[in-house]
Enzyme design. Structure first.
Site, PDB file in Angstrom:
ATOM      1  N   ASP A 133     -25.466  22.013 -24.365  1.00  0.00           N
ATOM      2  CA  ASP A 133     -26.073  22.789 -23.272  1.00  0.00           C
ATOM      3  C   ASP A 133     -27.129  23.760 -23.790  1.00  0.00           C
ATOM      4  O   ASP A 133     -28.211  23.896 -23.227  1.00  0.00           O
ATOM      5  CB  ASP A 133     -24.986  23.607 -22.543  1.00  0.00           C
ATOM      6  CG  ASP A 133     -24.237  22.781 -21.545  1.00  0.00           C
ATOM      7  OD1 ASP A 133     -23.089  23.127 -21.236  1.00  0.00           O
ATOM      8  OD2 ASP A 133     -24.795  21.756 -21.081  1.00  0.00           O
ATOM      9  N   SER A 182     -22.406  15.091 -10.107  1.00  0.00           N
ATOM     10  CA  SER A 182     -23.051  14.899 -11.417  1.00  0.00           C
ATOM     11  C   SER A 182     -23.956  13.674 -11.447  1.00  0.00           C
ATOM     12  O   SER A 182     -23.604  12.604 -10.961  1.00  0.00           O
ATOM     13  CB  SER A 182     -21.987  14.726 -12.503  1.00  0.00           C
ATOM     14  OG  SER A 182     -22.614  14.258 -13.693  1.00  0.00           O
ATOM     15  N   ALA A 219     -21.661  27.479 -19.551  1.00  0.00           N
ATOM     16  CA  ALA A 219     -23.130  27.461 -19.631  1.00  0.00           C
ATOM     17  C   ALA A 219     -23.650  28.840 -20.008  1.00  0.00           C
ATOM     18  O   ALA A 219     -24.577  28.983 -20.813  1.00  0.00           O
ATOM     19  CB  ALA A 219     -23.710  27.013 -18.302  1.00  0.00           C
ATOM     20  N   LYS A 228      -1.341  -7.898  -4.717  1.00  0.00           N
ATOM     21  CA  LYS A 228      -2.225  -6.766  -4.434  1.00  0.00           C
ATOM     22  C   LYS A 228      -1.392  -5.505  -4.303  1.00  0.00           C
ATOM     23  O   LYS A 228      -0.474  -5.434  -3.486  1.00  0.00           O
ATOM     24  CB  LYS A 228      -3.032  -6.965  -3.158  1.00  0.00           C
ATOM     25  CG  LYS A 228      -3.949  -5.771  -2.877  1.00  0.00           C
ATOM     26  CD  LYS A 228      -4.658  -5.845  -1.551  1.00  0.00           C
ATOM     27  CE  LYS A 228      -5.455  -4.562  -1.293  1.00  0.00           C
ATOM     28  NZ  LYS A 228      -5.980  -4.504   0.086  1.00  0.00           N
ATOM     29  N   LYS A 243     -15.020  23.414 -19.738  1.00  0.00           N
ATOM     30  CA  LYS A 243     -15.724  23.525 -21.039  1.00  0.00           C
ATOM     31  C   LYS A 243     -14.983  24.395 -22.038  1.00  0.00           C
ATOM     32  O   LYS A 243     -14.993  24.140 -23.238  1.00  0.00           O
ATOM     33  CB  LYS A 243     -17.126  24.092 -20.814  1.00  0.00           C
ATOM     34  CG  LYS A 243     -18.032  23.080 -20.146  1.00  0.00           C
ATOM     35  CD  LYS A 243     -19.447  23.580 -20.039  1.00  0.00           C
ATOM     36  CE  LYS A 243     -20.266  22.601 -19.248  1.00  0.00           C
ATOM     37  NZ  LYS A 243     -21.624  23.058 -19.030  1.00  0.00           N
ATOM     38  N   HIS A 262       0.843  -1.191   0.000  1.00  0.00           N
ATOM     39  CA  HIS A 262       0.000   0.000   0.000  1.00  0.00           C
ATOM     40  C   HIS A 262       0.878   1.239   0.000  1.00  0.00           C
ATOM     41  O   HIS A 262       1.791   1.357   0.795  1.00  0.00           O
ATOM     42  CB  HIS A 262      -0.903   0.019   1.247  1.00  0.00           C
ATOM     43  CG  HIS A 262      -1.814  -1.166   1.338  1.00  0.00           C
ATOM     44  ND1 HIS A 262      -1.380  -2.420   1.735  1.00  0.00           N
ATOM     45  CD2 HIS A 262      -3.123  -1.318   1.042  1.00  0.00           C
ATOM     46  CE1 HIS A 262      -2.389  -3.277   1.713  1.00  0.00           C
ATOM     47  NE2 HIS A 262      -3.453  -2.638   1.300  1.00  0.00           N
ATOM     48  N   ASN A 306     -21.914  39.256 -14.619  1.00  0.00           N
ATOM     49  CA  ASN A 306     -20.915  38.289 -14.182  1.00  0.00           C
ATOM     50  C   ASN A 306     -20.030  38.853 -13.081  1.00  0.00           C
ATOM     51  O   ASN A 306     -19.795  40.076 -13.037  1.00  0.00           O
ATOM     52  CB  ASN A 306     -20.055  37.838 -15.360  1.00  0.00           C
ATOM     53  CG  ASN A 306     -19.240  36.577 -15.019  1.00  0.00           C
ATOM     54  OD1 ASN A 306     -19.789  35.601 -14.519  1.00  0.00           O
ATOM     55  ND2 ASN A 306     -17.951  36.637 -15.277  1.00  0.00           N
ATOM     56  N   MET A 345     -25.200  25.885  -5.807  1.00  0.00           N
ATOM     57  CA  MET A 345     -24.944  24.453  -6.039  1.00  0.00           C
ATOM     58  C   MET A 345     -24.457  23.815  -4.757  1.00  0.00           C
ATOM     59  O   MET A 345     -23.784  24.457  -3.945  1.00  0.00           O
ATOM     60  CB  MET A 345     -23.891  24.267  -7.145  1.00  0.00           C
ATOM     61  CG  MET A 345     -23.635  22.824  -7.546  1.00  0.00           C
ATOM     62  SD  MET A 345     -22.686  22.680  -9.062  1.00  0.00           S
ATOM     63  CE  MET A 345     -21.021  22.741  -8.450  1.00  0.00           C
TER      64      MET A 345
HETATM   65  P1  NAP Z   1     -17.821  27.607 -15.638  1.00  0.00           P
HETATM   66  O1  NAP Z   1     -17.501  27.581 -17.067  1.00  0.00           O
HETATM   67  O2  NAP Z   1     -16.758  27.309 -14.625  1.00  0.00           O
HETATM   68  O3  NAP Z   1     -18.483  29.056 -15.296  1.00  0.00           O
HETATM   69  C1  NAP Z   1     -18.794  29.340 -13.983  1.00  0.00           C
HETATM   70  C2  NAP Z   1     -19.471  30.724 -13.968  1.00  0.00           C
HETATM   71  O4  NAP Z   1     -19.939  30.894 -12.652  1.00  0.00           O
HETATM   72  C3  NAP Z   1     -18.513  31.879 -14.252  1.00  0.00           C
HETATM   73  O5  NAP Z   1     -19.208  32.920 -14.894  1.00  0.00           O
HETATM   74  C4  NAP Z   1     -18.092  32.314 -12.859  1.00  0.00           C
HETATM   75  O6  NAP Z   1     -17.783  33.699 -12.770  1.00  0.00           O
HETATM   76  C5  NAP Z   1     -19.367  32.076 -12.103  1.00  0.00           C
HETATM   77  N1  NAP Z   1     -19.120  31.825 -10.696  1.00  0.00           N
HETATM   78  C6  NAP Z   1     -18.599  30.698 -10.164  1.00  0.00           C
HETATM   79  N2  NAP Z   1     -18.562  30.811  -8.832  1.00  0.00           N
HETATM   80  C7  NAP Z   1     -19.069  32.046  -8.525  1.00  0.00           C
HETATM   81  C8  NAP Z   1     -19.302  32.776  -7.318  1.00  0.00           C
HETATM   82  N3  NAP Z   1     -19.012  32.222  -6.133  1.00  0.00           N
HETATM   83  N4  NAP Z   1     -19.833  33.991  -7.385  1.00  0.00           N
HETATM   84  C9  NAP Z   1     -20.159  34.530  -8.575  1.00  0.00           C
HETATM   85  N5  NAP Z   1     -19.976  33.895  -9.772  1.00  0.00           N
HETATM   86  C10 NAP Z   1     -19.439  32.676  -9.732  1.00  0.00           C
HETATM   87  O7  NAP Z   1     -19.018  26.544 -15.306  1.00  0.00           O
HETATM   88  P2  NAP Z   1     -20.214  26.084 -16.306  1.00  0.00           P
HETATM   89  O8  NAP Z   1     -19.799  24.861 -17.018  1.00  0.00           O
HETATM   90  O9  NAP Z   1     -20.665  27.246 -17.066  1.00  0.00           O
HETATM   91  O10 NAP Z   1     -21.342  25.644 -15.234  1.00  0.00           O
HETATM   92  C11 NAP Z   1     -21.876  26.604 -14.397  1.00  0.00           C
HETATM   93  C12 NAP Z   1     -23.005  25.981 -13.591  1.00  0.00           C
HETATM   94  O11 NAP Z   1     -24.041  25.526 -14.447  1.00  0.00           O
HETATM   95  C13 NAP Z   1     -22.566  24.767 -12.796  1.00  0.00           C
HETATM   96  O12 NAP Z   1     -23.238  24.759 -11.560  1.00  0.00           O
HETATM   97  C14 NAP Z   1     -23.019  23.589 -13.652  1.00  0.00           C
HETATM   98  O13 NAP Z   1     -23.305  22.448 -12.862  1.00  0.00           O
HETATM   99  C15 NAP Z   1     -24.299  24.147 -14.219  1.00  0.00           C
HETATM  100  N6  NAP Z   1     -24.647  23.515 -15.490  1.00  0.00           N
HETATM  101  C16 NAP Z   1     -25.741  22.723 -15.508  1.00  0.00           C
HETATM  102  C17 NAP Z   1     -26.124  22.128 -16.679  1.00  0.00           C
HETATM  103  C18 NAP Z   1     -27.351  21.280 -16.712  1.00  0.00           C
HETATM  104  O14 NAP Z   1     -27.410  20.380 -17.562  1.00  0.00           O
HETATM  105  N7  NAP Z   1     -28.314  21.538 -15.850  1.00  0.00           N
HETATM  106  C19 NAP Z   1     -25.413  22.323 -17.836  1.00  0.00           C
HETATM  107  C20 NAP Z   1     -24.298  23.167 -17.774  1.00  0.00           C
HETATM  108  C21 NAP Z   1     -23.903  23.757 -16.586  1.00  0.00           C
HETATM  109  P3  NAP Z   1     -16.293  34.237 -13.125  1.00  0.00           P
HETATM  110  O15 NAP Z   1     -16.260  34.448 -14.596  1.00  0.00           O
HETATM  111  O16 NAP Z   1     -16.194  35.531 -12.373  1.00  0.00           O
HETATM  112  O17 NAP Z   1     -15.344  33.188 -12.621  1.00  0.00           O
HETATM  113  C1  DHK Z   2     -23.338  19.297 -16.388  1.00  0.00           C
HETATM  114  C2  DHK Z   2     -23.117  20.118 -17.422  1.00  0.00           C
HETATM  115  O1  DHK Z   2     -22.419  21.204 -17.245  1.00  0.00           O
HETATM  116  C3  DHK Z   2     -23.411  19.651 -18.803  1.00  0.00           C
HETATM  117  O2  DHK Z   2     -22.968  20.579 -19.772  1.00  0.00           O
HETATM  118  C4  DHK Z   2     -22.747  18.333 -18.979  1.00  0.00           C
HETATM  119  C5  DHK Z   2     -22.835  17.930 -16.574  1.00  0.00           C
HETATM  120  C6  DHK Z   2     -23.289  17.375 -17.900  1.00  0.00           C
HETATM  121  C7  DHK Z   2     -23.211  17.040 -15.420  1.00  0.00           C
HETATM  122  O3  DHK Z   2     -23.157  15.809 -15.591  1.00  0.00           O
HETATM  123  O4  DHK Z   2     -23.474  17.564 -14.319  1.00  0.00           O
HETATM  124  O5  DHK Z   2     -23.012  17.817 -20.277  1.00  0.00           O
END
Ligand code: NAP
Ligand code: DHK
Length: 526
Positions: A349, A262, A387, A167, A311, A140, A406, A448
């Site tokens: 998305d 996720s 997103a 192992k 992303k 280990h 933002n 989140m």
């Molecule tokens: P990302 O590319 O890392 O972007 C994050 C965004 O959130 C940036 O604009 C960031 O601002 C902002 N942010 C993060 N923490 C913050 C805070 N404490 N205060 C203010 N702004 C904050 O992430 P993403 O891929 O776009 O995803 C963002 C969220 O959407 C996640 O929670 C993800 O799970 C969700 N999502 C869900 C789905 C779905 O299928 N439902 C799909 C896509 C994404 P800055 O530019 O200032 O850093």
């Molecule tokens: C969430 C997102 O940000 C999507 O764009 C991905 C991922 C799926 C998730 O599994 O939480 O496609």
């Protein structure tokens, strides 16, 4: 279909496609508690149990080992782990080895002896190996994962010690460390148990049937682990379809950091199972996406979803990117082309989110056939990440007037300029209300898990909106959505986006039509 019945509890199991065993670690203060846990392990579908003698508060060698062996409903593996190898035993070494030798003599199916102790143990046998017992010789490493050369040398040294089963457990500093453990597993000439401890090593525990591992450890309850990163037996069987995995199983996963929240593995593995698709979808905690793909470059690693914070970097990593994803500036779906192994990236998305929002608006406004209810609306996006870009692009495409707010104003400005919209700082958002009936879309990770009490905008500011969407889907109803509902607004959850963005991904992963109703049913229970 194999019916495994015990103590009135049965698990229906399909035919197994691999010989890899699931071993339940049994740790308890007393022998009686261990006996109860063994029965639970049997009912849970484990193939054998690891009896961790070092967890017992008091222990009389012969009577206790006899009892444990005679009453165990499963094959046994006795381990008596010393503190110097990460266990709980800090007593006399000779006594410890005597207990393991006694377990052999009394009929244990396996015992585990550490490489550092095997020569003393072998000497104590005086050349006599009692019974059927298989000796696992273990090593280990709680600090890192050595090079392939060092791991190969370790396998050879363990093999030379007379081990029946090798192992090796190491620690993942990066997910790429797992590749080296896969390599020594697939090339081992003797039965081998090899895993990488920690969350970044999770796929080593799930995919070992694909690479020929002898066993993997599965816990009876989440978190009740005997080593970092162990999944539950239930997840191995029901989430990852462990018994169906084999050398030709294709690997898919969600790349992110964090990623354990996720629900993609739940969605895709259930869908794969429903149509008998030979694939498995796992959580992949990735630090650097380019390094990940350089390491896992085989066709076996077939398709990926991508989430925070990768992303935008994914766009640069792919060999080819769909034009829409290029316009958005974010990739959330990556496919490895079977023809040439090249990586193709796209963005699902925006379709997932925009279609869910349009459906929500159609419930509020009459919309002429062929047009979008978003046309002409003021669409406020909070966030400018992957997103955020997807929704801004999608809303613009549907004829909305887009505003980007933002935390980092520069990113808001950059995104707003790219789609001809307006930029705000997050601080300006609560006082931004040029008109009523606006649409609000949160695409930050605010709210989140585990920070569920957070919200990106004050409740008072919500009165100027008609619909609020939150991309965050863990939890399903975020504080923002709850407060929007309290204000009487229409809400659209991130779960609806999640389901929508998964349709195209599934079709790209499998070449099969997306099981839309199944996806909705799976997420309805969530
Ligand atoms: P990302 O590319 O890392 O972007 C994050 C965004 O959130 C940036 O604009 C960031 O601002 C902002 N942010 C993060 N923490 C913050 C805070 N404490 N205060 C203010 N702004 C904050 O992430 P993403 O891929 O776009 O995803 C963002 C969220 O959407 C996640 O929670 C993800 O799970 C969700 N999502 C869900 C789905 C779905 O299928 N439902 C799909 C896509 C994404 P800055 O530019 O200032 O850093
Ligand atoms: C969430 C997102 O940000 C999507 O764009 C991905 C991922 C799926 C998730 O599994 O939480 O496609």
């Amino acid at each position: 279909m194999e019916l495994v019945v015990d103590s009135g509890v049965s698990r229906m199991e399909g035919a197994r496609k691999n010989p890899t065993l699931i071993c339940a670690p049994i740790m308890a203060d007393t022998v009686d508690q261990m006996l109860n846990l063994m029965r639970t392990a049997k009912a849970s579908g484990a193939d054998l149990v690891e009896i961790r003698l070092d967890s017992l508060k008091s222990f009389n060698h012969r009577p206790d080992i006899s009892t444990l062996i005679q009453h165990c409903p499963l094959p046994t593996l006795f381990t008596y782990r010393p503190v110097w190898e990460g266990g709980m035993y800090d007593g006399d070494e000779t006594s410890r080895l005597d207990a393991l030798r006694l377990a052999m003599e009394l009929g244990a199916d396996h015992i585990d002896v550490e490489l550092k102790a095997i020569h003393e143990f072998n000497s104590s046998l005086n050349g006599i190996r009692p019974g059927k017992c298989q000796v696992i010789v273990s090593s280990h490493n709680y600090h890192n994962t050595p090079s392939v050369e060092e791991l190969g040398d370790l396998v050879a040294r363990i093999q030379a010690s007379g081990a029946d089963i090798v192992k090796i457990a190491t620690t993942a500093l990066d997910i790429i460390d797992v590749a080296r453990i896969f390599q020594i597993t697939v090339h081992s000439q003797v039965p081998i148990i090899a895993m990488v401890m920690g969350e970044k090593g999770l796929m080593s525990r799930i995919l070992c049937p694909k690479f020929g591992g002898y066993l993997t450890f599965g816990t009876l309850e989440a978190g009740k682990v005997s080593a970092p990163g162990q999944p539950t037996i239930q997840d191995l069987l029901d989430l990852y379809n462990f018994r169906q995995l084999g050398p030709d199983t294709r690997i898919f996963g969600i790349i992110g950091k964090p990623v354990s929240h996720s629900k993609s593995p739940l969605l895709y593995n259930e869908a794969f199972k429903s149509v008998g698709f030979n694939g498995v979808f796992v959580h992949l905690l990735v630090d650097d996406i380019a390094t990940f793909f350089q390491t896992y470059s085989s066709l076996d690693f077939a398709g990926f979803s991508c989430t925070i914070p990768h992303k935008e970097a994914a766009l640069e990593t792919c060999d080819e990117v769909d034009p829409v994803a290029k316009s958005i500036g974010a990739v959330n779906c990556i496919i490895r082309r079977p023809t040439d192994g090249k990586l193709f990236g796209c963005n699902t998305d925006y379709v997932g989110a925009i279609s869910a929002i349009e459906d929500g608006l159609r419930g509020l406004y009459h919309t002429p056939v062929g047009s979008s209810p978003l046309a002409g609306k003021l669409f406020v996006v909070i966030g400018a990440g992957g997103a955020g870009k997807a929704l801004a692009y999608g809303a613009k495409e549907k004829g909305a007037r887009v505003v980007i707010a933002n935390r980092t104003y520069g990113r808001a400005k950059e995104l707003a300029d790219s789609i001809g919209g307006q930029a705000l700082s997050l601080a300006e958002l609560s006082s931004f209300h040029p008109e009523k009936g606006m649409i609000l879309a949160n695409t930050t990770s605010i709210g989140m898990q585990p920070k569920v009490d957070e919200t990106p905008v004050a409740k008072e500011a919500l009165q100027y909106y008609s619909l609020v969407f939150d991309a965050v889907y863990t939890p399903k109803i975020t504080r923002l959505l709850r407060e929007a509902e309290e204000c009487g607004l229409k809400i659209v959850t991130g779960v609806e986006m999640f389901i929508g963005q998964a349709y195209e991904q599934y079709e790209r992963f499998t070449g099969l039509p997306a099981p839309k109703e199944l996806f909705k049913n799976i997420m309805a229970t969530y």
